[in-house]
Design an enzyme around this catalytic site. Structure first.
Site, short mmCIF file in Angstrom:
data_model
loop_
_atom_site.label_atom_id
_atom_site.label_comp_id
_atom_site.label_asym_id
_atom_site.label_seq_id
_atom_site.Cartn_x
_atom_site.Cartn_y
_atom_site.Cartn_z
CG ASP A 207 -0.51 -2.94 2.39
OD1 ASP A 207 -1.45 -2.92 3.21
OD2 ASP A 207 -0.69 -3.05 1.17
CG PHE A 235 -2.81 4.45 2.00
CD1 PHE A 235 -4.14 4.73 2.20
CD2 PHE A 235 -2.47 3.32 1.26
CE1 PHE A 235 -5.14 3.91 1.69
CE2 PHE A 235 -3.47 2.47 0.76
CZ PHE A 235 -4.82 2.77 0.98
CG HIS A 253 -9.76 0.33 -7.84
ND1 HIS A 253 -10.03 -0.73 -8.66
CD2 HIS A 253 -9.12 -0.19 -6.77
CE1 HIS A 253 -9.58 -1.84 -8.12
NE2 HIS A 253 -9.02 -1.54 -6.98
C1 LIG Z 1 -6.55 -3.48 -3.99
S1 LIG Z 1 -5.14 -3.72 -3.02
C2 LIG Z 1 -3.81 -3.34 -4.13
C3 LIG Z 1 -2.52 -3.98 -3.74
C4 LIG Z 1 -1.37 -3.78 -4.73
N1 LIG Z 1 -0.93 -2.41 -4.78
C5 LIG Z 1 -1.76 -4.27 -6.11
O1 LIG Z 1 -1.78 -3.50 -7.06
O2 LIG Z 1 -2.05 -5.48 -6.23
C6 LIG Z 1 -5.18 -2.30 -1.96
C7 LIG Z 1 -4.07 -2.28 -0.93
O3 LIG Z 1 -4.24 -1.12 -0.10
C8 LIG Z 1 -3.89 -1.49 1.22
N2 LIG Z 1 -4.49 -0.58 2.18
C9 LIG Z 1 -5.79 -0.40 2.45
N3 LIG Z 1 -5.96 0.55 3.38
C10 LIG Z 1 -4.71 0.97 3.71
C11 LIG Z 1 -4.23 1.96 4.60
N4 LIG Z 1 -5.06 2.70 5.34
N5 LIG Z 1 -2.90 2.15 4.66
C12 LIG Z 1 -2.06 1.41 3.89
N6 LIG Z 1 -2.46 0.47 3.03
C13 LIG Z 1 -3.77 0.26 2.94
C14 LIG Z 1 -4.44 -2.88 1.35
O4 LIG Z 1 -3.87 -3.56 2.42
C15 LIG Z 1 -4.10 -3.48 -0.01
O5 LIG Z 1 -2.85 -4.10 -0.01
#
Ligand SMILES: C[S@@+](CC[C@H](N)C(=O)[O-])C[C@H]1O[C@@H](n2cnc3c(N)ncnc32)[C@H](O)[C@@H]1O
Length: 344
Positions: A207, A235, A253
């Site tokens: 993350d 990512f 999403h």
């Molecule tokens: C809606 S949460 C989902 C977290 C987890 N996978 C779950 O199912 O509960 C989206 C995740 O994407 C991560 N995220 C957002 N932008 C990101 C990036 N550019 N690179 C890596 N992670 C990212 C956020 O920090 C967050 O933890």
């Protein structure tokens, strides 16, 4: 009208005023009523004092929770004693892994108010939470500037994922794979469930750097630091690790279509032939008629992100095929959630 039954106002009123019940439960979670009650039985007066509430709260608040099915009560009148139900004892007392209250705590502190701005979001197409996207930063980068908001979001995600993570670990056959990376894995809830159920898997959870310390802490707390690697990975800009399985849970999403396609392509490029991309979401049914929770989750993505949106299995199937994946299958998880799996 289509059922042949006479029109009725009851469903309209039930849903229109559903926030009465919803907010009552959220207040109880925010006050830690279920956690503080634990295994005890307490009178309304004792509960009122324990939670620091006014006389007016007793007994209406507790009896409303009783009538909604979130408390039990022995006896009637002022001497009656309230207890947790089996459900609230199992899932709403803090400190247990099965605790789902994180997402309700985040609803109490953030989302309930933001949903009050839904009409504005529908009119503008822009997020209506505390995040205003500026200077090219993503909503997450904005959110993560505040440590309390970060913690609340991370715990919210844990609460929404914990039971789907266990269901995926149970229902999907990971025995043919050796390595797995969870992209956007927040505090590592999915990695923990998979590591426990599939000891042969070498697992990495990734993350943004503001979030990975939460994963390190949670994974250390459950004694799995030697089994799960935690890695900072953006990512949108970094290559994905070369592994047999990539998981993307509640990530696609959050993004508009070009970013969704970028993430699917990045997964495809990282996987070997035969590798799998496992996506967990509240997939909307293909006809977009039935999965109300999936559709409401998509409106939540509007509130939080703006141009993020939930999607159907047919949508994902097309995107995955266009990226080069050979085959796609759906594994139902808990409630309205599914895993949709694309094979390279
Ligand atoms: C809606 S949460 C989902 C977290 C987890 N996978 C779950 O199912 O509960 C989206 C995740 O994407 C991560 N995220 C957002 N932008 C990101 C990036 N550019 N690179 C890596 N992670 C990212 C956020 O920090 C967050 O933890």
């Amino acid at each position: 009208m289509t059922t042949g039954n006479p029109p009725s106002p009851f469903r309209i009123l039930e849903i229109g005023l559903a926030y009465f019940a919803s907010k009552t439960l959220l207040s109880a979670v925010g006050l830690e009523l279920f956690t503080k009650l634990g295994e005890d039985a307490k009178t309304g007066k004792e509960l009122q004092q324990m939670l620091g509430l006014s006389d007016r709260a007793n007994p209406d608040f507790f009896d409303a929770l009783l009538a909604l099915g979130f408390l039990e009560r022995e006896g009637d009148g002022p001497g009656a004693r309230y207890r947790n139900t089996p459900d609230t004892a199992a899932f709403l007392t803090k400190g247990q892994e099965a605790y789902v209250g994180g997402i309700l705590e985040m609803s109490e502190t953030r989302l309930y108010d933001h949903w009050g701005n839904l009409t504005e979001a529908l009119q503008t197409g822009k997020p209506v939470n505390e995040v205003r996207i500026t200077g090219g930063e993503t909503a997450f980068q904005e959110l993560y500037k505040d440590e309390a908001l970060t913690e609340s979001f991370v715990e919210g995600m844990a609460g929404s994922l914990v039971h789907n993570a266990a269901a995926l670990a149970e229902k999907y056959d990971f025995s043919r794979y050796n390595t797995l990376c969870d992209i956007g894995g927040s505090s590592g809830v999915l990695a923990i469930a998979l590591a426990r159920r599939h000891p042969h898997l070498k697992i990495t959870t990734t993350d943004l750097p503001q979030v990975t310390p939460h994963a390190k802490r949670k994974i250390a707390n459950v004694g799995l630091s030697d089994r799960i690697t935690v890695q900072d990975l953006n990512f949108l800009t970094d290559e994905f690790p070369k592994v047999d399985v990539i998981t993307l849970s509640q990530v696609l999403h959050d993004w508009d279509l070009p970013h969704k396609l970028h993430l699917i392509k990045a997964a495809y490029e990282a996987l070997p032939s035969g590798g799998a991309l496992v996506v967990v979401e509240t997939l909307i049914d293909d006809a977009r008629r039935k999965n109300a929770f999936g559709l409401l989750t998509s409106l939540n993505a509007l509130i939080e992100i703006g141009d993020g949106f939930d999607y159907t299995g047919a949508d994902f199937r097309k995107w995955a095929k266009d990226a080069g994946f050979r085959r796609v299958e759906v594994v139902p998880l808990t409630g309205p959630s599914s895993a949709i799996i694309a094979y390279k």
